[in-house]
Scaffold this active site. Structure first.
Site, PDB file in Angstrom:
ATOM      1  N   THR A  79     -87.454  70.994 -40.278  1.00 21.60           N
ATOM      2  CA  THR A  79     -87.295  72.075 -40.709  1.00 21.60           C
ATOM      3  C   THR A  79     -88.182  73.246 -39.934  1.00 21.60           C
ATOM      4  OG1 THR A  79     -87.096  71.490 -42.965  1.00 21.60           O
ATOM      5  CG2 THR A  79     -87.779  73.952 -42.512  1.00 21.60           C
ATOM      6  N   LEU A 103     -94.431  71.780 -43.316  1.00 22.14           N
ATOM      7  CA  LEU A 103     -92.842  71.919 -43.215  1.00 22.14           C
ATOM      8  C   LEU A 103     -92.402  70.549 -43.033  1.00 22.14           C
ATOM      9  CD1 LEU A 103     -92.083  75.635 -41.805  1.00 22.14           C
ATOM     10  CD2 LEU A 103     -91.738  74.647 -44.146  1.00 22.14           C
ATOM     11  N   ASP A 104     -91.290  70.314 -43.531  1.00 18.83           N
ATOM     12  CA  ASP A 104     -90.450  69.113 -42.991  1.00 18.83           C
ATOM     13  C   ASP A 104     -90.303  69.142 -41.335  1.00 18.83           C
ATOM     14  OD1 ASP A 104     -90.474  68.162 -45.500  1.00 18.83           O
ATOM     15  OD2 ASP A 104     -88.303  68.452 -45.475  1.00 18.83           O
ATOM     16  N   LEU A 105     -90.363  67.702 -40.817  1.00 18.50           N
ATOM     17  CA  LEU A 105     -90.205  67.626 -39.357  1.00 18.50           C
ATOM     18  C   LEU A 105     -89.054  68.479 -38.786  1.00 18.50           C
ATOM     19  CD1 LEU A 105     -90.374  65.887 -36.751  1.00 18.50           C
ATOM     20  CD2 LEU A 105     -88.902  64.514 -37.730  1.00 18.50           C
TER      21      LEU A 105
END
Length: 216
Positions: free
Chosen positions: A66, A62-64
Site C-alpha cells: 500500500t 501501512l502494508d508493504l
C-alpha cells in the site's frame, strides 16, 4: 509468497510536511514501513527517515504493497499523543482503491469481523464467531473499464481490513497478490493508496489534513 523477493523502490522519501513534532511522508508501494525479518528486509520507511531525522518514532504502519500518507513522531510526547488518536479512532483516513468489476450502488458499509487465517497467515479472513469487529465505508468515485474506483474509509484498523472487506463483497482490489486471482492479478502493484490523513497536531491541537496524490 515463497518466491517473494524484497526489492523496494530506491527513491528518497517524499516529505509531505515536517515540523518539530511530526513528519508526514508519502510511502511508495513496495517499501516496508518498519524492518522485516532478516537483513534483506532492513530497508524500510522508518530507517530511511532516520537518516534525515535521527529522532524519528513510529506511530502506525501501512502494508508493504500500500502506498500513501504516513505520519511519524519526533518526540515521545508526540508519539504518545498520536498513538492515542489512532487507538481512540480520532483520526480519519481516506483510501483510493481500484477494485474488480462494477460495484452496485454509489456507497455502502461493510461490517464483517476479521481474524488471522492461521494456516495461511499473514492472510486474514472473515469470522463471525471469533473475529474482531471491523467496519469500512465505501463510496463510488466512478466506473472504469471492468473496474470501479472507490474511496474507502476504514472505521477500524484491522490488518488487511480493506483488502478482505473488498474481497468479501465480491470486488477484490486489483493487483492484490494475497487475495486476488485470475485477471485481477495482472497489475503492476496493489491498487490501494492512502490518499489523506486527518488528525490533531500533537503540540498545537489544531486539526490538519495531509494528502498524497494517487499514483494510479
Amino acid at each position: 509468497m515463497s518466491d517473494f523477493v524484497y526489492a523496494p523502490p530506491p527513491d528518497a522519501p517524499v516529505i509531505l510536511h515536517q515540523d518539530e513534532d511530526v513528519v508526514f511522508v508519502d510511502k511508495p508501494a513496495g517499501l516496508l514501513s518498519v524492518p522485516g525479518r532478516g537483513p534483506d528486509k532492513a530497508d524500510c520507511m522508518i530507517s530511511r527517515l532516520a537518516r534525515i531525522y535521527p529522532d524519528i518514532l513510529l506511530v502506525h504502519r501501512l502494508d508493504l504493497d500500500t502506498s500513501g500518507v504516513m505520519v511519524f513522531a519526533r518526540t515521545s510526547a508526540a508519539q504518545a499523543h498520536l498513538g492515542q488518536q489512532f487507538e481512540g479512532r480520532k483520526t480519519r483516513k481516506y483510501y483510493i482503491a481500484r477494485v474488480a468489476g462494477h460495484v452496485d450502488g454509489t456507497e455502502g458499509h461493510v461490517d464483517l469481523p476479521l481474524i488471522v487465517d492461521w494456516p495461511n497467515r499473514p492472510l486474514q479472513k472473515v469470522c463471525h464467531d471469533t473475529g474482531r469487529p471491523a467496519q469500512t465505508d465505501w463510496k463510488l468515485i466512478r466506473h472504469e473499464e471492468g473496474a470501479s474506483r472507490l474511496r474507502l474509509t476504514p472505521l477500524t484498523g484491522r490488518s488487511h481490513q480493506l483488502r478482505v472487506h473488498m474481497l468479501a463483497i465480491g470486488h477484490v482490489i486489483l493487483g492484490d497478490t494475497l487475495y486476488a486471482t485470475g485477471d485481477a492479478l495482472g497489475y503492476p502493484r496493489l491498487m490501494l493508496h492512502a490518499q489523506s490523513l486527518r488528525l490533531k497536531h500533537p503540540a498545537t491541537g489544531h486539526s490538519m489534513t495531509i494528502a498524497a496524490p494517487v499514483p494510479f
